[in-house]
Design a protein around this motif. Structure first.
Motif, PDB file in Angstrom:
ATOM      1  N   LEU A   1      -9.227   4.814  -8.056  1.00  0.00           N
ATOM      2  CA  LEU A   1      -7.906   5.321  -8.425  1.00  0.00           C
ATOM      3  C   LEU A   1      -7.324   6.187  -7.320  1.00  0.00           C
ATOM      4  O   LEU A   1      -6.129   6.118  -7.019  1.00  0.00           O
ATOM      5  N   HIS A   2      -8.173   6.979  -6.702  1.00  0.00           N
ATOM      6  CA  HIS A   2      -7.711   7.864  -5.636  1.00  0.00           C
ATOM      7  C   HIS A   2      -7.297   7.070  -4.400  1.00  0.00           C
ATOM      8  O   HIS A   2      -6.220   7.286  -3.843  1.00  0.00           O
TER       9      HIS A   2
ATOM     10  N   LEU B   1       5.654   8.821 -10.872  1.00  0.00           N
ATOM     11  CA  LEU B   1       5.120   9.203  -9.567  1.00  0.00           C
ATOM     12  C   LEU B   1       4.634  10.648  -9.585  1.00  0.00           C
ATOM     13  O   LEU B   1       3.595  10.971  -8.998  1.00  0.00           O
ATOM     14  N   GLY B   2       5.381  11.530 -10.263  1.00  0.00           N
ATOM     15  CA  GLY B   2       4.932  12.911 -10.375  1.00  0.00           C
ATOM     16  C   GLY B   2       3.575  13.000 -11.051  1.00  0.00           C
ATOM     17  O   GLY B   2       2.694  13.753 -10.603  1.00  0.00           O
ATOM     18  N   LEU B   3       3.383  12.221 -12.114  1.00  0.00           N
ATOM     19  CA  LEU B   3       2.080  12.202 -12.781  1.00  0.00           C
ATOM     20  C   LEU B   3       1.016  11.608 -11.869  1.00  0.00           C
ATOM     21  O   LEU B   3      -0.145  12.056 -11.880  1.00  0.00           O
TER      22      LEU B   3
ATOM     23  N   MET C   1      -2.539  13.007 -10.590  1.00  0.00           N
ATOM     24  CA  MET C   1      -3.765  12.222 -10.709  1.00  0.00           C
ATOM     25  C   MET C   1      -4.514  12.162  -9.380  1.00  0.00           C
ATOM     26  O   MET C   1      -5.744  12.333  -9.330  1.00  0.00           O
ATOM     27  N   LEU C   2      -3.793  11.953  -8.286  1.00  0.00           N
ATOM     28  CA  LEU C   2      -4.441  11.881  -6.977  1.00  0.00           C
ATOM     29  C   LEU C   2      -5.091  13.210  -6.610  1.00  0.00           C
ATOM     30  O   LEU C   2      -6.172  13.247  -6.011  1.00  0.00           O
TER      31      LEU C   2
ATOM     32  N   GLY D   1      -9.141  13.520  -6.316  1.00  0.00           N
ATOM     33  CA  GLY D   1      -9.667  13.996  -5.038  1.00  0.00           C
ATOM     34  C   GLY D   1     -10.654  15.134  -5.228  1.00  0.00           C
ATOM     35  O   GLY D   1     -11.710  15.172  -4.572  1.00  0.00           O
ATOM     36  N   VAL D   2     -10.336  16.066  -6.132  1.00  0.00           N
ATOM     37  CA  VAL D   2     -11.250  17.180  -6.405  1.00  0.00           C
ATOM     38  C   VAL D   2     -12.531  16.667  -7.054  1.00  0.00           C
ATOM     39  O   VAL D   2     -13.638  17.122  -6.727  1.00  0.00           O
TER      40      VAL D   2
END
Length: 421
Positions: A213-214, A379-381, A385-386, A390-391
């Motif tokens: 997903l990332h 896109l904001g969501l 999510m990215l 990532g974390v």
């Protein structure tokens, strides 16, 4: 000459850039999902301020004059000349020091509000608020969300922090893209090696799903992520954005205010707002004729008084406008003589400026109608999510590295114990 750092360096750079940006982008993403609907949400959360149904033609100039008579010492420097049917007229007031002519800070003698909402036909007051003060309740909910999105609701310091974050995000867009590229493999076609980076594998572990997903999400959305990153720099750090774009031939619209700066504010120019509006309309017709542009009556018009530069700026809508609301074509003229001091066309006159204006319109969801507004919310969501994925990737790898270190440290102890046996 030494070459660029290798892939391990960029992995570390991307990791730390992502970790440092995670909180900022998560907030910007969540609040940004609401930004395309801010007008509708304002009307929903504070209908008593934003909605007005009095029949008749709005007269913003007359209502502004009423307000200034009602509040001596106040100034209204920005005036919308068009009001959407069914909506109120919002005026932003500030109070001037009678000696210096400069804006007074909040305190003794200065009201605790700056936004005034009025019936656009009768001038009846509908309500007031101190813009962005969430302590005033629901009527300031969306302004507070906007402040979170733009400055983390932290004023000038937040503006700077979000601007620096936008620069890091812009650079990291390229780093992240580079890291999706496959390593060299003789004989294997490039696309075949790169294709897995675009895919989300099904039926795999939670970690692999999170990783896909990332990586794939960043690739599919990469062009618009870059658009939003660089346009954020233009909003928060124009002092960085303008010189960079100037290298590509852009003109900084703010220079007209610097060139015409006055030693003291001109708060009472020879042209009042009514005369300045008439002057702006005449200049707009001349400009449209000179450049072969069509004037559009259905778009926004506004007038902005800039006392520190002795200027009026008249905004109107032409066929050169990019945003759906219009009002992007502008003429600056002297507030005493009416002489033209500057012209800004949203498109068609300067390629670099057209590019920047398109980025702004895309960022603010002012193009392509309802479908694009929905897309910007999604896109904001996706940005949030990215940041979260990532974390999670970092935490998983950190846990794995810690586990390996524990195993490595345990081996000598196990060997010593066996030797004793």
């Amino acid at each position: 000459m030494a070459g660029l750092p290798g892939r391990p360096f960029w992995v570390i750079a991307h990791r730390w850039a992502g970790l440092s940006l995670a909180l900022f982008l998560a907030v910007a993403g969540l609040t940004g999902a609401l930004m395309p609907w801010i007008e509708e949400l304002e009307a929903l959360t504070a209908p008593e301020l934003h909605l007005s149904q009095t029949p008749g033609a709005p007269d913003p100039l007359a209502i502004r004059a009423q307000v200034l008579r009602r509040y001596p010492g106040a100034a209204v420097d920005f005036l919308p000349l068009t009001v959407e049917p069914g909506h109120s007229l919002r005026l932003h007031l500030h109070w001037l020091d009678p000696v210096t002519g400069l804006e007074r800070e909040h305190g003794a003698g200065v009201p605790d509000w700056d936004d005034l909402f009025l019936d656009p036909v009768t001038g009846t007051e509908l309500g007031r608020r101190e813009w962005g003060d969430i302590g005033q309740g629901a009527k300031n909910l969306m302004p507070f969300v906007y402040r979170l999105h733009y400055t983390l609701a932290a004023g000038t310091a937040g503006l700077l922090v979000m601007g620096v974050a936008a620069i890091v995000w812009t650079v990291d867009c390229f780093v992240g893209f580079f890291l999706t590229l496959p390593p060299r493999a003789p004989g294997a076609p490039f696309w075949k090696r790169w294709r897995p980076s675009w895919q989300v594998r099904r039926g795999k572990s939670a970690y692999k799903l999170n990783f896909d997903l990332h990586r794939a999400g960043g690739l599919w959305l990469w062009p618009l992520l870059l658009v939003f990153a660089w346009s954020s720099v233009s909003f928060n750090l124009p002092q960085v954005h303008a010189p960079v774009m100037k290298l590509f031939g852009a003109e900084d619209a703010r220079e007209v205010f610097v060139r015409n700066a006055l030693p003291a504010p001109r708060n009472a120019p020879r042209l009042d707002f009514t005369a300045a509006t008439a002057r702006g309309e005449a200049l707009a017709r001349d400009l449209a004729k000179e450049h072969g542009l069509a004037l559009r009556s259905e778009g926004e018009r506004w007038l902005w008084h800039v006392p520190t530069s002795g200027l009026y700026v008249y905004g109107f809508t032409t066929s050169a406008d990019i945003g759906e609301h219009g009002g992007g074509t502008r003429i600056a003229f002297d507030s005493d003589s009416g002489a033209v001091r500057g012209v800004e066309l949203p498109s068609g006159a300067n390629g670099a400026n057209t590019f920047t204006n398109w980025l702004t319109a895309l960022h603010m969801a002012q193009v392509f109608g309802l479908p694009y507004r929905v897309f910007v919310s999604l896109l904001g969501l996706a940005v949030t999510m990215l940041s979260v994925t990532g974390v999670v990737i970092w935490m998983k790898k950190r846990s794995a590295r810690a586990g390996r270190r524990l195993k490595t440290a345990a081996r000598p102890r196990l060997s010593l114990k066996r030797a004793r046996l």
